[in-house]
Design a protein around this motif. Structure first.
Motif, PDB file in Angstrom:
ATOM      1  N   VAL A  33      15.132 -14.820  -6.555  1.00 23.50           N
ATOM      2  CA  VAL A  33      14.478 -15.619  -7.583  1.00 23.50           C
ATOM      3  C   VAL A  33      15.468 -16.596  -8.191  1.00 23.50           C
ATOM      4  CG1 VAL A  33      12.837 -13.783  -8.133  1.00 23.50           C
ATOM      5  CG2 VAL A  33      14.943 -13.975  -9.452  1.00 23.50           C
ATOM      6  N   SER A  34      14.946 -17.757  -8.571  1.00 18.92           N
ATOM      7  CA  SER A  34      15.692 -18.704  -9.401  1.00 18.92           C
ATOM      8  C   SER A  34      15.218 -18.468 -10.825  1.00 18.92           C
ATOM      9  CB  SER A  34      15.405 -20.140  -8.961  1.00 18.92           C
ATOM     10  OG  SER A  34      16.026 -21.061  -9.834  1.00 18.92           O
ATOM     11  N   TYR A  35      16.121 -17.934 -11.664  1.00 23.05           N
ATOM     12  CA  TYR A  35      15.727 -17.478 -12.992  1.00 23.05           C
ATOM     13  C   TYR A  35      16.397 -18.313 -14.070  1.00 23.05           C
ATOM     14  CZ  TYR A  35      14.588 -14.307 -16.820  1.00 23.05           C
ATOM     15  OH  TYR A  35      14.090 -13.778 -17.980  1.00 23.05           O
ATOM     16  N   ASP A  36      15.591 -18.828 -14.987  1.00 22.62           N
ATOM     17  CA  ASP A  36      16.066 -19.670 -16.082  1.00 22.62           C
ATOM     18  C   ASP A  36      16.237 -18.802 -17.324  1.00 22.62           C
ATOM     19  OD1 ASP A  36      16.795 -21.752 -17.646  1.00 22.62           O
ATOM     20  OD2 ASP A  36      14.851 -22.751 -17.662  1.00 22.62           O
ATOM     21  N   GLY A  37      17.410 -18.175 -17.456  1.00 26.35           N
ATOM     22  CA  GLY A  37      17.652 -17.256 -18.551  1.00 26.35           C
ATOM     23  C   GLY A  37      18.548 -17.834 -19.608  1.00 26.35           C
ATOM     24  N   SER A  38      19.062 -16.976 -20.490  1.00 23.79           N
ATOM     25  CA  SER A  38      19.909 -17.427 -21.596  1.00 23.79           C
ATOM     26  C   SER A  38      21.229 -18.002 -21.114  1.00 23.79           C
ATOM     27  CB  SER A  38      20.167 -16.252 -22.551  1.00 23.79           C
ATOM     28  OG  SER A  38      20.792 -15.177 -21.858  1.00 23.79           O
TER      29      SER A  38
ATOM     30  N   ARG B 138       1.799 -12.322 -21.750  1.00 23.08           N
ATOM     31  CA  ARG B 138       3.105 -12.552 -21.126  1.00 23.08           C
ATOM     32  C   ARG B 138       3.466 -11.406 -20.183  1.00 23.08           C
ATOM     33  NH1 ARG B 138       7.380 -14.864 -25.025  1.00 23.08           N
ATOM     34  NH2 ARG B 138       6.235 -16.728 -24.403  1.00 23.08           N
ATOM     35  N   TRP B 139       3.926 -11.788 -18.975  1.00 21.78           N
ATOM     36  CA  TRP B 139       4.304 -10.812 -17.958  1.00 21.78           C
ATOM     37  C   TRP B 139       5.817 -10.676 -17.879  1.00 21.78           C
ATOM     38  CZ3 TRP B 139       1.236  -7.760 -14.828  1.00 21.78           C
ATOM     39  CH2 TRP B 139      -0.147  -8.015 -14.884  1.00 21.78           C
ATOM     40  N   TYR B 140       6.256  -9.453 -17.548  1.00 19.50           N
ATOM     41  CA  TYR B 140       7.672  -9.142 -17.413  1.00 19.50           C
ATOM     42  C   TYR B 140       7.921  -8.396 -16.105  1.00 19.50           C
ATOM     43  CZ  TYR B 140       7.786 -10.150 -22.430  1.00 19.50           C
ATOM     44  OH  TYR B 140       7.658 -10.762 -23.658  1.00 19.50           O
ATOM     45  N   LEU B 141       9.138  -8.530 -15.607  1.00 16.73           N
ATOM     46  CA  LEU B 141       9.570  -7.816 -14.405  1.00 16.73           C
ATOM     47  C   LEU B 141      10.728  -6.893 -14.765  1.00 16.73           C
ATOM     48  CD1 LEU B 141      10.014  -7.328 -11.291  1.00 16.73           C
ATOM     49  CD2 LEU B 141      11.491  -9.365 -11.364  1.00 16.73           C
ATOM     50  N   LEU B 142      10.647  -5.642 -14.351  1.00 16.51           N
ATOM     51  CA  LEU B 142      11.794  -4.751 -14.372  1.00 16.51           C
ATOM     52  C   LEU B 142      12.344  -4.728 -12.951  1.00 16.51           C
ATOM     53  CD1 LEU B 142      10.697  -1.658 -16.518  1.00 16.51           C
ATOM     54  CD2 LEU B 142      11.724  -3.792 -17.257  1.00 16.51           C
ATOM     55  N   GLY B 143      13.576  -5.184 -12.800  1.00 12.77           N
ATOM     56  CA  GLY B 143      14.174  -5.250 -11.478  1.00 12.77           C
ATOM     57  C   GLY B 143      15.655  -4.977 -11.536  1.00 12.77           C
ATOM     58  N   ALA B 144      16.246  -4.707 -10.374  1.00 17.30           N
ATOM     59  CA  ALA B 144      17.668  -4.398 -10.302  1.00 17.30           C
ATOM     60  C   ALA B 144      18.216  -4.859  -8.964  1.00 17.30           C
ATOM     61  CB  ALA B 144      17.907  -2.902 -10.474  1.00 17.30           C
TER      62      ALA B 144
ATOM     63  N   THR C 268      15.362  -6.541 -17.631  1.00 20.98           N
ATOM     64  CA  THR C 268      14.022  -7.082 -17.884  1.00 20.98           C
ATOM     65  C   THR C 268      14.059  -8.595 -17.741  1.00 20.98           C
ATOM     66  OG1 THR C 268      13.604  -5.290 -19.458  1.00 20.98           O
ATOM     67  CG2 THR C 268      12.117  -7.188 -19.532  1.00 20.98           C
ATOM     68  N   TYR C 269      13.091  -9.150 -17.006  1.00 18.66           N
ATOM     69  CA  TYR C 269      13.015 -10.593 -16.778  1.00 18.66           C
ATOM     70  C   TYR C 269      11.617 -11.089 -17.156  1.00 18.66           C
ATOM     71  CZ  TYR C 269      17.076  -9.473 -13.906  1.00 18.66           C
ATOM     72  OH  TYR C 269      18.292  -9.003 -13.460  1.00 18.66           O
ATOM     73  N   ARG C 270      11.569 -12.212 -17.850  1.00 19.10           N
ATOM     74  CA  ARG C 270      10.274 -12.832 -18.149  1.00 19.10           C
ATOM     75  C   ARG C 270       9.786 -13.579 -16.920  1.00 19.10           C
ATOM     76  NH1 ARG C 270      10.319 -15.982 -23.816  1.00 19.10           N
ATOM     77  NH2 ARG C 270       9.029 -17.324 -22.522  1.00 19.10           N
ATOM     78  N   VAL C 271       8.564 -13.285 -16.503  1.00 23.88           N
ATOM     79  CA  VAL C 271       8.039 -13.881 -15.281  1.00 23.88           C
ATOM     80  C   VAL C 271       7.878 -15.394 -15.417  1.00 23.88           C
ATOM     81  CG1 VAL C 271       6.026 -13.937 -13.737  1.00 23.88           C
ATOM     82  CG2 VAL C 271       6.933 -11.753 -14.529  1.00 23.88           C
ATOM     83  N   ASP C 272       7.561 -15.877 -16.628  1.00 28.29           N
ATOM     84  CA  ASP C 272       7.376 -17.317 -16.786  1.00 28.29           C
ATOM     85  C   ASP C 272       8.683 -18.089 -16.665  1.00 28.29           C
ATOM     86  OD1 ASP C 272       8.009 -16.071 -19.348  1.00 28.29           O
ATOM     87  OD2 ASP C 272       7.746 -18.056 -20.215  1.00 28.29           O
ATOM     88  N   ARG C 273       9.832 -17.378 -16.635  1.00 24.91           N
ATOM     89  CA  ARG C 273      11.120 -18.048 -16.454  1.00 24.91           C
ATOM     90  C   ARG C 273      11.592 -18.015 -15.000  1.00 24.91           C
ATOM     91  NH1 ARG C 273      14.493 -16.140 -21.902  1.00 24.91           N
ATOM     92  NH2 ARG C 273      13.212 -17.325 -23.393  1.00 24.91           N
ATOM     93  N   ILE C 274      10.790 -17.429 -14.132  1.00 25.18           N
ATOM     94  CA  ILE C 274      11.106 -17.447 -12.700  1.00 25.18           C
ATOM     95  C   ILE C 274      10.612 -18.768 -12.133  1.00 25.18           C
ATOM     96  CG2 ILE C 274      10.639 -16.389 -10.461  1.00 25.18           C
ATOM     97  CD1 ILE C 274      10.402 -13.703 -11.882  1.00 25.18           C
ATOM     98  N   ARG C 275      11.537 -19.626 -11.736  1.00 24.64           N
ATOM     99  CA  ARG C 275      11.185 -20.963 -11.236  1.00 24.64           C
ATOM    100  C   ARG C 275      10.821 -20.946  -9.756  1.00 24.64           C
ATOM    101  NH1 ARG C 275       9.968 -21.731 -15.966  1.00 24.64           N
ATOM    102  NH2 ARG C 275      11.613 -22.187 -17.485  1.00 24.64           N
TER     103      ARG C 275
ATOM    104  N   VAL D 169       6.098  -4.502 -12.681  1.00 26.90           N
ATOM    105  CA  VAL D 169       5.622  -5.714 -13.349  1.00 26.90           C
ATOM    106  C   VAL D 169       4.632  -5.273 -14.418  1.00 26.90           C
ATOM    107  CG1 VAL D 169       5.987  -7.428 -11.557  1.00 26.90           C
ATOM    108  CG2 VAL D 169       3.944  -6.036 -11.479  1.00 26.90           C
ATOM    109  N   GLY D 170       4.773  -5.834 -15.611  1.00 26.10           N
ATOM    110  CA  GLY D 170       3.910  -5.427 -16.705  1.00 26.10           C
ATOM    111  C   GLY D 170       3.712  -6.551 -17.689  1.00 26.10           C
ATOM    112  N   SER D 171       2.681  -6.441 -18.494  1.00 26.57           N
ATOM    113  CA  SER D 171       2.383  -7.483 -19.468  1.00 26.57           C
ATOM    114  C   SER D 171       2.318  -6.909 -20.865  1.00 26.57           C
ATOM    115  CB  SER D 171       1.050  -8.166 -19.134  1.00 26.57           C
ATOM    116  OG  SER D 171      -0.028  -7.283 -19.372  1.00 26.57           O
ATOM    117  N   ARG D 172       2.671  -7.754 -21.832  1.00 31.41           N
ATOM    118  CA  ARG D 172       2.422  -7.485 -23.240  1.00 31.41           C
ATOM    119  C   ARG D 172       1.571  -8.651 -23.711  1.00 31.41           C
ATOM    120  NH1 ARG D 172       3.897  -2.736 -25.863  1.00 31.41           N
ATOM    121  NH2 ARG D 172       4.472  -3.893 -27.717  1.00 31.41           N
TER     122      ARG D 172
END
Length: 321
Positions: free
Chosen positions: A147-152, A171-177, A193-200, A165-168
């Motif tokens: 993934v290309s991830y736009d994080g902090s 908004r969807w989130y990914l737990l990955g390692a 934890t990764y926000r799915v909307d930040r996966i480019r 993968v789960g939502s609150r």
């Protein structure tokens, strides 16, 4: 249709078993099986002890014509549907159990690794279903993803084993390692934890990627929620609320709210007091602004001042209205 799916997933089904699955009477289940046979579906009954209804040609006959990828797509659609009411959860569970054996493992991974959860307060709708579907497909196939991830820390390329993968809310989130060195298993110490909307960008890789031994997706999701809730509760405000609005406000803030002064059993409190929390003064004031007609912030002064600024901005914006 569910009777047919059950027959495909098992060597045989008795009328009693079908009745229990469909929550109908045994005579009704027997009539359903007989109707399937009369309609031309190749099923037949076996009599005597240990008997039941079977498909001609074996339980793996694919009468629906569904391929494994189509089965996975069906589960992805069901798990992404908004809401987690008991009927929907039960339907997914029964559908997975009834699937042909070769398809069942991937479907079970999708169902177990997808969480729908209560919101954290975000109202925006996000177009993330395609990315979520690709992550779910990778989980079903036990594949890694790049993934290309736009994080902090800016945009980065990451190779991960997707685990949950789960939502609150919306908004969807990914737990990955990342994968552990010299293994196909995810490194539990690297779980993030990764926000799915930040996966480019997302690419499913051919390399195998599986959960570490003993991994419990539900437990890890709960831990993540608890950790984030703790970070979100740095700023607190005490709020006096109209009695009829207390339940709605508590539901809206969820774990970020608690009663301070409530009515004793059988008694009335004119103005119940609630404590609410958020990660910033501005964020808490913005959330409370929507409740200004039924709730008054008692303290701290910083939240009251921020609410006043919000009110002045609104008045200025609509001065000519």
């Amino acid at each position: 249709m569910q009777a047919l799916l059950l027959l495909q997933g098992r060597p045989q089904v008795t009328a009693a078993e079908l009745a229990a699955e469909l929550e109908v009477s045994v005579p009704t289940a027997r009539r359903d099986l007989e109707a399937l046979a009369m309609s031309g579906v190749p099923i037949y009954p076996t009599r005597g002890r240990g008997g039941g209804w079977r498909l001609i040609g074996g339980a793996r006959t694919d009468l629906t014509g569904l391929t494994q990828s189509e089965v996975t797509s069906l589960l992805i659609g069901l798990t992404q549907s908004l809401g987690a009411e008991p009927e929907r959860v039960a339907a997914v569970r029964k559908l997975v159990r009834a699937m042909p054996a070769p398809f069942r493992e991937g479907a079970q991974r999708v169902a177990a690794a997808t969480v729908r959860d209560v919101p954290w307060g975000e109202n925006e709708q996000e177009e993330t279903s395609q990315t979520v579907a690709e992550l779910q497909s990778a989980i079903a196939d036990e594949r890694r993803v790049r993934v290309s991830y736009d994080g902090s820390r800016g945009q980065r390329m990451l190779e991960l084993v997707p685990l949950v993968v789960g939502s609150r809310g919306a908004r969807w989130y990914l737990l990955g390692a990342p994968v552990a060195i010299g293994s196909d298993s995810a490194d539990a110490d690297g779980l993030r934890t990764y926000r799915v909307d930040r996966i480019r960008e997302l690419e499913a890789l051919p390399q195998r990627g599986v959960a570490p031994e003993g991994f419990d997706g539900s437990r890890e999701w709960a831990r993540m929620v608890e950790r984030v809730e703790g970070m979100r509760g740095d700023v607190r405000a005490t709020v006096r609320v109209q009695p009829w609005a207390v339940r709605a406000l508590l539901d809206r803030f969820g774990a970020q709210a608690r009663m301070i002064e409530a009515a004793e059993e059988g008694a009335q409190v004119e103005h119940p007091v609630v404590e609410v929390r958020a990660h910033r003064v501005e964020a808490l004031a913005e959330q409370l602004a929507a409740w200004s007609s039924v709730a008054e912030v008692i303290e701290p002064i910083q939240v009251r001042a921020q609410l006043r600024k919000l009110g002045e901005r609104i008045v200025e914006q609509y001065r000519d209205a």
